[in-house]
Write a protein that holds these residues in place. Structure first.
Motif, PDB file in Angstrom:
ATOM      1  N   LEU A  12       0.908  -1.227  -0.033  1.00 16.85           N
ATOM      2  CA  LEU A  12      -0.103  -0.008  -0.028  1.00 16.85           C
ATOM      3  C   LEU A  12       1.005   1.211  -0.100  1.00 16.85           C
ATOM      4  CD1 LEU A  12      -2.367  -2.061   0.727  1.00 16.85           C
ATOM      5  CD2 LEU A  12      -3.109  -0.173   2.404  1.00 16.85           C
ATOM      6  N   THR A  13       0.530   2.062  -0.425  1.00 21.15           N
ATOM      7  CA  THR A  13       1.239   3.519  -0.804  1.00 21.15           C
ATOM      8  C   THR A  13       1.048   4.108   0.577  1.00 21.15           C
ATOM      9  OG1 THR A  13      -0.714   4.845  -1.805  1.00 21.15           O
ATOM     10  CG2 THR A  13       0.949   3.844  -3.117  1.00 21.15           C
ATOM     11  N   PRO A  14       1.923   5.189   0.848  1.00 20.92           N
ATOM     12  CA  PRO A  14       1.599   6.238   2.115  1.00 20.92           C
ATOM     13  C   PRO A  14       0.384   6.720   1.929  1.00 20.92           C
ATOM     14  CG  PRO A  14       3.871   6.393   1.477  1.00 20.92           C
ATOM     15  CD  PRO A  14       3.079   5.384   0.401  1.00 20.92           C
ATOM     16  N   TRP A  39      -6.943   5.651   5.166  1.00 20.78           N
ATOM     17  CA  TRP A  39      -7.699   5.082   6.281  1.00 20.78           C
ATOM     18  C   TRP A  39      -7.340   5.326   7.635  1.00 20.78           C
ATOM     19  CZ3 TRP A  39     -11.990   3.800   4.013  1.00 20.78           C
ATOM     20  CH2 TRP A  39     -11.845   3.447   2.709  1.00 20.78           C
ATOM     21  N   ARG A  40      -6.373   5.697   8.180  1.00 15.34           N
ATOM     22  CA  ARG A  40      -5.730   5.980   9.316  1.00 15.34           C
ATOM     23  C   ARG A  40      -6.201   7.559   9.855  1.00 15.34           C
ATOM     24  NH1 ARG A  40       0.015   3.105   8.653  1.00 15.34           N
ATOM     25  NH2 ARG A  40      -0.715   0.868   9.324  1.00 15.34           N
ATOM     26  N   THR A  41      -5.800   8.467   9.003  1.00 21.31           N
ATOM     27  CA  THR A  41      -6.247   9.675   9.531  1.00 21.31           C
ATOM     28  C   THR A  41      -7.048  10.539   8.588  1.00 21.31           C
ATOM     29  OG1 THR A  41      -4.255  10.613   8.120  1.00 21.31           O
ATOM     30  CG2 THR A  41      -3.706  10.009  10.360  1.00 21.31           C
ATOM     31  N   GLY A  46      -4.776  13.309   5.611  1.00 21.53           N
ATOM     32  CA  GLY A  46      -3.646  12.597   5.782  1.00 21.53           C
ATOM     33  C   GLY A  46      -3.378  12.036   4.265  1.00 21.53           C
ATOM     34  N   ARG A  47      -4.305  11.862   3.664  1.00 22.39           N
ATOM     35  CA  ARG A  47      -4.060  11.267   2.050  1.00 22.39           C
ATOM     36  C   ARG A  47      -3.304  12.435   1.216  1.00 22.39           C
ATOM     37  NH1 ARG A  47      -5.725  11.890  -2.790  1.00 22.39           N
ATOM     38  NH2 ARG A  47      -7.015  13.290  -2.208  1.00 22.39           N
ATOM     39  N   SER A  73       0.407  13.222  -0.849  1.00 21.90           N
ATOM     40  CA  SER A  73       0.365  12.928  -2.296  1.00 21.90           C
ATOM     41  C   SER A  73       1.239  13.988  -2.839  1.00 21.90           C
ATOM     42  CB  SER A  73      -1.191  13.484  -2.557  1.00 21.90           C
ATOM     43  OG  SER A  73      -2.231  12.599  -2.183  1.00 21.90           O
ATOM     44  N   VAL A  74       1.520  13.910  -4.167  1.00 24.86           N
ATOM     45  CA  VAL A  74       2.486  14.770  -4.629  1.00 24.86           C
ATOM     46  C   VAL A  74       1.433  15.540  -5.635  1.00 24.86           C
ATOM     47  CG1 VAL A  74       4.265  14.682  -6.363  1.00 24.86           C
ATOM     48  CG2 VAL A  74       4.245  13.148  -4.647  1.00 24.86           C
TER      49      VAL A  74
END
Length: 529
Positions: A129-131, A137-139, A143-144, A148-149
């Motif tokens: 899984l990517t960061p 799903w965690r934050t 957080g996503r 991201s870039v």
């Protein structure tokens, strides 16, 4: 050495080479030792990459996540330990974990799943899984986005694009009335030079603060620097204040394109967000009443000021009160803006200040006169002219043009944090610029009195002309005509034609005496005959 990071492409090349040697039957421990030395990792790490634990011994393959594992990761909000317990409960046939039944879709998906350890699952999720997926799903979405870039915008010239935004400042100030509050800042920055070209501070953001910030950005003020011109485009978010008809109409009148960004996409206007962060770090953190400072066990701010509701209400009556909003604006924030624009070097500008970047840029700009920008002030506040002028925000504003207009209703346009003047409009037309009484210069006082004297003389002369014209044109009929008791108005020229020049004096005398209710002596003589 075992914890060294290896370039993925280099690792793939080594694994491909060693796999080819193993398929040819010539792989030895020396080959693995040489590869491990070159990559600065342990030999066991290289053997693990090859899926073996040593020469000739096959080890366990890497665990690949199943669709059920991924669904469980979302179900348990990124908690891999809870996922592993539920998975083990399904394999053992219990069907529940921590007293809670495992959902049917997970029980069905894990019915024939192999046994894996918690650490294996953790490595599998971190690897596959990517960061951004892990953070989603965690934050959550923030957080996503943080993982991201994003693309950067192309470099633009000075004053081509502006960014507008609101920010509630984490600092307590005292308004003119009421308890202490955290004010709102409306900022306008130039995308090309990172200059804070316009701003306005108010208790709550509204259309007036947006128009005031735009007006400040459009005007040239030598004290602020070389800034001030009409942009080609502005970027705004979906705040109601930016979408107001008054803002759109003002920008449309200047032929400025408005680019409305999607909601909740702060990275789309990252330059203005960075300026707000710099302002908080370099200005607000050093002021009393900073609400993001350290707190004690009860949640109270360390320091002399408190942002509790009870303390805010009592701040004005105690000796420990926040600074007034007027003082914050004029003595703290305005000097900081000057420092930021003219003295602070910016890494994105090759060490130059925003003012230097503006001066070095040869992009043509269009300037406007202040009189052309009056419509960018807040409109729609109706006031009545009183005997002491226009009462507004606790002050009485006067101007020579207001003389003789007591009782008329006018519209007032103003700047939220500047009480030095107001613009007065009558029937949609600009009437005057009014200034508060008590702050007038000697020249303004003399101008007001001179205008009052001129108006008095003008109206007095007009009244005298009207009276003379009325007396000259009021001519009663003679007794020889019918209805001799009546009088009527006739044109003066017509009267002269009918009666002749010899009767002009008599007509004027009769008109004056009849108006006073006196009897003409010539008429009484004729009656006695």
């Amino acid at each position: 050495m075992a914890g060294a990071r290896v370039d993925p492409e280099q690792r793939a090349a080594v694994v491909a080479r060693l796999t080819a040697l193993r398929q040819a039957g010539s792989l030895t421990t020396a080959h693995v030792r040489t590869a491990a030395s070159g990559l600065r990792v342990g030999e066991r790490t290289v053997w693990r990459w090859l899926g073996t634990t040593g020469p000739g011994r096959t080890g366990p393959a890497r665990y690949e996540l199943t669709p059920t594992d991924r669904e469980a990761f979302a179900y348990f909000r990124g908690n891999i330990a809870a996922l592993a317990r539920a998975r083990a409960a399904v394999r053992s046939g219990l069907g529940q974990v921590a007293g809670t039944p495992v959902p049917d879709f997970l029980a069905t998906g894990w019915a024939n799943a192999p046994a894996v350890t918690l650490r294996t699952l953790q490595r599998a999720f971190e690897r596959q899984l990517t960061p951004a997926e892990l953070a989603a799903w965690r934050t959550g979405e923030q957080g996503r986005r943080a993982a991201s870039v994003y693309l950067t915008r192309p470099v633009t010239g000075r004053n081509v694009v502006w960014e507008l935004d609101h920010k509630q400042l984490p600092i307590l100030v005292l308004p003119p009335r009421g308890p202490a509050v955290c004010p709102w800042l409306t900022s306008v920055i130039d995308d090309g030079t990172r200059a804070l070209v316009g701003w306005a501070i108010a208790l709550t953001p509204h259309t007036g603060t947006v128009l005031t910030a735009l007006r400040t950005a459009l005007l040239v003020d030598e004290q602020r620097g070389p800034f001030g011109a009409v942009p080609a485009m502005v970027r705004v978010d979906r705040g109601l204040e930016f979408a107001a008809a008054a803002v759109k109409d003002a920008l449309a009148a200047l032929c400025v394109h408005v680019h409305q960004l999607p909601a909740y996409h702060a990275h789309r206007k990252g330059k203005i967000e960075r300026i707000h962060q710099s302002m908080e770090q370099t200005l607000l953190t050093g002021l009393p009443g900073y609400t993001k400072g350290p707190r004690d066990a009860s949640g109270r701010l360390h320091g002399p000021l408190s942002d509790a509701a009870r303390d805010r209400a009592a701040a004005e009556t105690t000796g420990l009160a926040p600074m007034r909003i007027e003082r914050f604006v004029t003595h703290r924030f305005a000097p900081w803006v000057t420092w930021y624009n003219t003295q602070r070097p910016h890494s994105a500008l090759a060490g130059r200040t925003p003012a230097q970047a503006w001066t070095d840029d040869a992009t043509a700009v269009q300037r406007l006169d202040a009189a052309q920008l009056r419509h960018l002030l807040l409109a729609g506040v109706e006031r009545t002219i009183n005997k002491d002028g226009i009462r507004f925000n606790g002050l009485a504003y006067v101007a020579p043009e207001l003389h003789g207009r007591r009782g008329q209703s006018v519209h007032v346009r103003f700047m939220p944090h500047d009480d030095r003047f107001i613009e007065v409009y009558l029937d949609g037309q600009h009437l005057c610029t009014a200034h508060p009484q008590g702050q007038l210069s000697p020249e303004q006082v003399e101008a007001f009195r001179s205008h009052a004297r001129d108006e008095s003389r003008r109206l007095g002369a007009a009244r005298r002309r009207a009276s003379a014209r009325t007396r000259a044109e009021l001519a009663p009929m003679t007794d020889d005509e019918p209805d001799a008791a009546e009088s009527r108005l006739v044109p003066a020229a017509g009267a002269r034609d009918l009666l002749g020049r010899a009767n002009d004096d008599m007509l004027r005398r009769r008109a004056k005496t009849n108006l006073l209710g006196l009897i003409d002596p010539t008429a009484s003589q004729k009656s006695t005959r």
